[in-house]
Design a protein around this motif. Structure first.
Motif, PDB file in Angstrom:
ATOM      1  N   MET A   1       0.760  -1.034  -0.014  1.00 40.26           N
ATOM      2  CA  MET A   1      -0.072  -0.059   0.142  1.00 40.26           C
ATOM      3  C   MET A   1       0.936   1.380   0.163  1.00 40.26           C
ATOM      4  O   MET A   1       2.334   1.079   0.801  1.00 40.26           O
ATOM      5  CB  MET A   1      -0.946   0.095   1.513  1.00 40.26           C
ATOM      6  N   ASN A   2       0.299   2.523  -0.625  1.00 36.06           N
ATOM      7  CA  ASN A   2       1.366   3.479  -0.555  1.00 36.06           C
ATOM      8  C   ASN A   2      -0.188   4.526  -0.671  1.00 36.06           C
ATOM      9  O   ASN A   2      -0.555   3.940   0.018  1.00 36.06           O
ATOM     10  CB  ASN A   2       1.641   3.705  -1.639  1.00 36.06           C
ATOM     11  N   HIS A   3       0.669   5.595   0.205  1.00 38.39           N
ATOM     12  CA  HIS A   3      -0.807   6.654   0.441  1.00 38.39           C
ATOM     13  C   HIS A   3       0.421   7.900  -0.284  1.00 38.39           C
ATOM     14  O   HIS A   3       1.415   8.313   0.357  1.00 38.39           O
ATOM     15  CB  HIS A   3      -0.664   6.762   2.469  1.00 38.39           C
ATOM     16  N   PHE A   4      -0.538   8.919  -0.843  1.00 38.97           N
ATOM     17  CA  PHE A   4       0.212   9.746  -1.685  1.00 38.97           C
ATOM     18  C   PHE A   4      -0.616  10.844  -1.699  1.00 38.97           C
ATOM     19  O   PHE A   4      -2.169  10.644  -1.998  1.00 38.97           O
ATOM     20  CB  PHE A   4       0.768   9.680  -2.770  1.00 38.97           C
ATOM     21  N   LEU A   5      -0.260  11.995  -1.747  1.00 40.41           N
ATOM     22  CA  LEU A   5      -1.078  13.087  -2.131  1.00 40.41           C
ATOM     23  C   LEU A   5      -0.220  14.205  -3.680  1.00 40.41           C
ATOM     24  O   LEU A   5       0.976  14.316  -3.004  1.00 40.41           O
ATOM     25  CB  LEU A   5      -1.342  14.488  -0.750  1.00 40.41           C
ATOM     26  N   LEU A   6      -0.838  14.487  -4.461  1.00 40.44           N
ATOM     27  CA  LEU A   6      -0.295  15.127  -4.784  1.00 40.44           C
ATOM     28  C   LEU A   6       0.063  16.959  -5.157  1.00 40.44           C
ATOM     29  O   LEU A   6      -0.399  16.779  -4.302  1.00 40.44           O
ATOM     30  CB  LEU A   6      -0.873  15.565  -6.789  1.00 40.44           C
ATOM     31  N   PRO A   7       1.534  17.170  -4.465  1.00 42.51           N
ATOM     32  CA  PRO A   7       1.551  18.541  -4.433  1.00 42.51           C
ATOM     33  C   PRO A   7       1.263  19.401  -5.906  1.00 42.51           C
ATOM     34  O   PRO A   7       1.495  18.941  -7.118  1.00 42.51           O
ATOM     35  CB  PRO A   7       3.207  18.341  -5.214  1.00 42.51           C
ATOM     36  N   GLY A   8       0.449  20.948  -5.429  1.00 43.21           N
ATOM     37  CA  GLY A   8       0.293  21.372  -6.227  1.00 43.21           C
ATOM     38  C   GLY A   8      -1.100  21.327  -6.540  1.00 43.21           C
ATOM     39  O   GLY A   8      -1.439  20.003  -6.960  1.00 43.21           O
ATOM     40  N   ARG A   9      -1.753  22.073  -7.557  1.00 37.93           N
ATOM     41  CA  ARG A   9      -2.808  21.539  -8.577  1.00 37.93           C
ATOM     42  C   ARG A   9      -2.671  21.280 -10.238  1.00 37.93           C
ATOM     43  O   ARG A   9      -0.824  21.688 -10.016  1.00 37.93           O
ATOM     44  CB  ARG A   9      -3.320  22.615  -8.391  1.00 37.93           C
ATOM     45  N   GLY A  10      -3.355  21.132 -10.872  1.00 36.35           N
ATOM     46  CA  GLY A  10      -2.872  20.976 -12.221  1.00 36.35           C
ATOM     47  C   GLY A  10      -2.646  19.333 -12.813  1.00 36.35           C
ATOM     48  O   GLY A  10      -1.861  18.571 -12.261  1.00 36.35           O
ATOM     49  N   GLU A  11      -2.872  18.894 -13.512  1.00 39.17           N
ATOM     50  CA  GLU A  11      -2.906  17.598 -13.741  1.00 39.17           C
ATOM     51  C   GLU A  11      -2.893  17.406 -15.291  1.00 39.17           C
ATOM     52  O   GLU A  11      -2.757  16.132 -15.286  1.00 39.17           O
ATOM     53  CB  GLU A  11      -4.653  16.715 -13.778  1.00 39.17           C
ATOM     54  N   GLU A  12      -2.191  18.632 -15.411  1.00 42.50           N
ATOM     55  CA  GLU A  12      -1.826  18.455 -17.374  1.00 42.50           C
ATOM     56  C   GLU A  12      -0.170  17.279 -17.389  1.00 42.50           C
ATOM     57  O   GLU A  12       0.076  17.452 -16.402  1.00 42.50           O
ATOM     58  CB  GLU A  12      -1.177  19.634 -17.584  1.00 42.50           C
TER      59      GLU A  12
END
Lengths: 129, 193
Positions: B62-73
């Motif tokens: 299992m991992n646990h992540f939060l993408l930094p900042g915004r923008g999915e491009e």
């Protein structure tokens, strides 16, 4: 001062998503002639069949890892002068030192920005235009 | 809205055993094991946990992540970080004997915890699904989005997973997600060149 669009780059990584990211970064920097391989063996086969100026390769891959690919490239005369930048998952000094012994030109720690990718390539080839 | 996959995969109350060892996975980390006595746990708000497993090798993680900042491009730093977080888990599994082509996944989290702000939860959830599609890893279950935090348990050897939703406003979720900040792209280097 090399022109990015005149350099052929071979991207070697077993993760499709990572290959896409590297390809996207290189295209942002003006590179056009790009080829991909999914592991070290595939990379070596493609490089022998169609030489490149630069190989950007992951370290951790099945079949033949990044160090194995580097050794093979350096010991095969037609490819021995190919520039090689290795991707690592962490700032692993031992791994980088082993890669230096095998003749790596530079390395990139993941995750990296396009600016760092550019900086590492320019450290090998000089300023890109 | 909560997106659920393969409802039977998330059981209401699987039996626990006294000898079970719990390993809590906090934000920015991952854990891989083939030990049938281990249950991996985490608490999620807008973060996502990917639970991956090779059913034949009976190894999972299992991992646990939060993408930094915004923008999915495509090509953004956010995506770059996410790909790296997933790669660490996948490589950990491969090192323990898993085969990439046999991997299957359950995804949890990605809730919208606060109204009015950027929907970070959806960005995380969409990224996780995008990654699995790109890597051709089968999505076999899980629960994404919605507006509640989740407590998740995953038994890597069997692939069993369960979640309990957390009441809105409960401080546990915010505390869990504050514990570690998302690591930006360019995590460090050693000077040799």
């Amino acid at each position: 001062m090399p022109i990015a669009s005149s350099l052929k780059v071979l991207i070697v990584d077993d993760q499709h998503s990572m290959r896409l990211l590297i390809r996207g970064g290189l295209q942002q920097l003006g590179f056009k002639d790009l080829e991909e391989a999914s592991d070290g063996e595939d990379g070596l086969r493609k490089l022998v069949a169609s030489p490149a100026h630069l190989v950007i390769s992951d370290f951790n891959m099945p079949k033949l890892d990044g160090l194995g690919l580097l050794r093979a490239i350096r010991t095969h005369p037609p490819t021995s002068k190919t520039a090689y930048i290795m991707l690592t998952g962490q700032a692993d000094k031992d791994l980088v030192q082993r890669a230096v012994q095998f003749g790596v030109n530079n390395y990139l720690v993941k995750p990296f920005t396009v600016a760092t990718l550019k900086q590492k390539i320019e450290a090998v080839f000089g300023p890109l235009t | 809205m909560t997106t659920c996959f393969a409802a039977p995969a998330v059981r209401a109350s699987p039996p626990g055993t006294e000898s079970e060892r719990r390993v809590h996975v906090v934000q920015g980390e991952f854990h891989v094991t083939g030990d049938p006595g281990v249950v991996l746990t985490t608490i999620l708000g807008s973060c996502v946990a990917a639970c991956l497993r090779d059913p034949l090798a009976r190894v999972g993680g299992m991992n646990h992540f939060l993408l930094p900042g915004r923008g999915e491009e495509a090509g953004g730093d956010s995506v770059r970080y996410g790909v790296h977080a997933m790669e660490l888990l996948v490589n950990g599994l491969l090192r323990e004997g898993a085969r990439r082509e046999r991997l299957e996944a359950k995804l949890f989290g990605g809730a919208r915890m606060l109204e009015g702000l950027t929907d970070i939860g959806t960005q995380n959830a969409e990224f996780a699904k995008y990654f699995l599609q790109r890597e051709r890893i089968a999505l076999t279950g899980g629960s994404l989005q919605g507006d509640r935090g989740r407590r998740v348990q995953f038994w890597p050897a069997s692939g069993r997973a369960r979640q309990m939703t957390i009441e809105q406003g409960e401080a546990t979720v915010f505390a869990a997600e504050r514990r570690a900040k998302a690591v930006p792209a360019d995590v460090g280097s050693v000077e040799l060149f």
